[in-house]
Structure formats: C-alpha cells, structure tokens
Enzyme design. Structure first.
Site, PDB file in Angstrom:
ATOM      1  N   GLU A  19      38.454  53.665  36.491  1.00  0.00           N
ATOM      2  CA  GLU A  19      38.257  53.649  37.944  1.00  0.00           C
ATOM      3  C   GLU A  19      38.120  55.074  38.493  1.00  0.00           C
ATOM      4  O   GLU A  19      38.418  56.048  37.812  1.00  0.00           O
ATOM      5  CB  GLU A  19      39.427  52.961  38.659  1.00  0.00           C
ATOM      6  CG  GLU A  19      39.340  51.448  38.721  1.00  0.00           C
ATOM      7  CD  GLU A  19      38.325  50.941  39.737  1.00  0.00           C
ATOM      8  OE1 GLU A  19      37.649  51.778  40.393  1.00  0.00           O
ATOM      9  OE2 GLU A  19      38.182  49.716  39.884  1.00  0.00           O
ATOM     10  N   ASN A 156      38.618  47.056  47.775  1.00  0.00           N
ATOM     11  CA  ASN A 156      37.696  47.829  46.954  1.00  0.00           C
ATOM     12  C   ASN A 156      36.550  48.357  47.815  1.00  0.00           C
ATOM     13  O   ASN A 156      36.506  48.152  49.033  1.00  0.00           O
ATOM     14  CB  ASN A 156      37.134  46.966  45.815  1.00  0.00           C
ATOM     15  CG  ASN A 156      37.695  47.363  44.464  1.00  0.00           C
ATOM     16  OD1 ASN A 156      37.748  48.545  44.130  1.00  0.00           O
ATOM     17  ND2 ASN A 156      38.129  46.387  43.688  1.00  0.00           N
ATOM     18  N   ASP A 208      32.845  45.716  43.529  1.00  0.00           N
ATOM     19  CA  ASP A 208      33.957  46.567  43.104  1.00  0.00           C
ATOM     20  C   ASP A 208      33.801  47.938  43.766  1.00  0.00           C
ATOM     21  O   ASP A 208      33.568  48.033  44.943  1.00  0.00           O
ATOM     22  CB  ASP A 208      33.998  46.640  41.579  1.00  0.00           C
ATOM     23  CG  ASP A 208      35.401  46.858  41.036  1.00  0.00           C
ATOM     24  OD1 ASP A 208      36.129  47.702  41.599  1.00  0.00           O
ATOM     25  OD2 ASP A 208      35.786  46.206  40.052  1.00  0.00           O
TER      26      ASP A 208
END
Length: 297
Positions: A19, A156, A208
């Site tokens: 991430e 997100n 995302d």
C-alpha cells in the site's frame, strides 16, 4: 476498451498487503508499505537498490515530511518515522486518535495540497458488519479533527485535484464500491457537498487506492479486477490498463519525469492466473502525475 502501457515488475518484491506508494524527488526513490508484513520498502530508481525497515505497528499509509522523513498512519495514531542504518524504524507518536476503538487502525491516507495529513479508519476483523470508519484531518497545530466523513466500511481512494479544490474518496467494501467527490475548502481543510462520482459496481474491480494526474483525472486501482481505471473529473471512464495481477491496491505517480505509476498489490486471494500476487509494478501510462505535498509543521 483497454489501453496499452509499458509495465515492468520490480524484482524480488512480494507484499502481503502492499500500500501507499510514494515518490521522493529529493532522494530519487520510491517508498511503500506492507501493512500486514509491518514493513516499509524503499527502491532507488536509478540503481534499483532496495531497503526494508520493520515497524512495531502496522503502517497503513505514509507521506513525506518537510524535514525529509516520513509521517505514517498506523494502528494507534499518527507517527513520525526515522529510518537510519538499522532495520527497525524509529517511530515517534505525534498524536493518538481520541476514541479509537479496539480492533481499528488507519487505512488509506495522504497529504492535501496544503500539507495537512489525512487518513481514515477501519476495523481489522469483519468490516462488513461495521460501517464505523471515519475520515480525519491531522495537523501539528490542531491535532486530529472531528470525523469529517463517517459511515465508511473500508475507506480508500483518497485524492485531491491539481488545484486542491476537489477531494476524492472511495469505499472499497463489496457492499459499497463507490467513489465520491467533495468540494474542498483549501483554507480550512474542510470537505463539503459529498456527491457520487463513480459507481464502481458498473466497472471492473473494487475501488482501492488512487492517484490524480496533471489533467485532473482520477486513477483508481480496480482491486479484484486486475486493472487501473482512469476517470475524468466528471466521472467518465476514459482509459483502462490491464495488469498482470488480480489485486492492485494503490498507485502513485513519480519517477524523474513524474510519468510512472508505481502500483502495489495484495497477495490474498491468489488465483492461478494471478502469477504476480503481492508484486509491485512500474507502469508508464503516457501521462504525467502530480507530486505529493510534504506534511508541513
């Protein structure tokens, strides 16, 4: 319709939950995190040299600081990170989030164009039962804001338009799969006028992590869809890039020409066709991105 792009795999990288990729122009290097692996990675763009540091809490999102370090949203609050020659990060707590419930942590985050740090919260276990996540703003002077967006399951997709006056946010959970836009007051750091930008139920993958390019278009990782999607500021899909992995998690522009997207991914749910599960990719989509603003004291 899919768009062709140059795609390169970063060698010898596999993350459980990759991430928050981040380009440091001053260092000529990329950073990103592996949340479940409790690791921070660094890739020197010129030499290809890689470094890894370990953290005691799960690092969910990072941003550059004006002093040259990193600030991170983790399990209990916001920390300032110092990476030296050791393999463990020195983490100094800047602020704990008041009222953070047991079993929650921060998730996706970044700085706005003015250098304020933003991140949202989620539950680690069974988030489908708990739409109790919220989005917060943090500054050194004022600490944490009150929740500025609430009723989130898996926060997100945080991003800001080139002029900073539009904020983007998504909810990745299968029951939501939505992307919103907000009017953003750059003076006060306040989002208002929440509105639907994209219903991702009509597109590939769940929304995302995201990035914004110089044209003001919004790039979102289609998690479980194996692609990057580019939406105009009006919410129209105008470009799709197929990726050699199923679960891209976040993308960020960088490189010397700001023309490369580093794309992280998640290893969970690996399928036979997903041979690059947990890998990190360098994608050249043919457009330039916006540099990230450092966290300001």
């Amino acid at each position: 319709m899919s768009t062709q792009a140059s795609i390169e795999k970063v060698p010898d990288v596999h993350c459980a939950v990759g991430e928050s990729p981040l380009w440091s122009a001053a260092e000529g290097a990329w950073y990103w995190v592996d949340i479940l692996g409790r690791r921070i990675w660094r890739l020197d763009a010129a030499s290809g040299e890689q470094r890894i540091w370990f953290t005691t809490e799960m690092p969910a999102c990072i941003a550059l600081t004006e002093s040259g370090g990193l600030v991170a949203g983790m399990e209990t609050g916001v920390f300032e990170l110092t990476m030296d020659i050791e393999v463990h990060v020195r983490a100094a707590l800047l602020a704990a989030l008041p009222g953070m419930k047991q079993g929650m942590r921060f998730n996706d985050g970044r700085c706005d164009r003015q250098g304020r740090f933003w991140s949202g919260t989620l539950y680690l276990d069974k988030p489908e039962l708990r739409a109790e996540g919220s989005l917060y703003r943090y500054t050194r002077e004022q600490g944490f804001s009150a929740p500025l967006v609430s009723n989130l399951v898996v926060q997100n997709g945080l991003g800001f338009s080139p002029d900073g006056r539009t904020m983007y946010l998504s909810d990745s959970h299968v029951s939501r799969q939505l992307i919103w836009a907000f009017d953003y007051d750059t003076d006060s750091g306040t989002p208002t006028n929440q509105r639907m930008l994209v219903d991702m139920n009509a597109h590939r993958g769940r929304p995302d992590g995201a990035a914004v390019d110089v044209d003001g278009c919004y790039w979102i990782c289609g998690n479980d869809g194996g692609c990057l999607l580019r939406f105009t500021p009006e919410g129209k899909l105008d470009r799709t890039i197929d990726l050699p992995l199923l679960k891209p998690s976040m993308c960020s522009f960088g490189g010397p020409g700001m023309d490369t997207l580093l794309v992280t991914s998640i290893a969970a749910g690996r399928l036979p066709e997903d041979s690059e599960s947990g890998a990190v990719l360098l994608v050249r989509p043919g457009v330039q991105g916006m540099p990230e603003t450092a966290f300001r004291a």
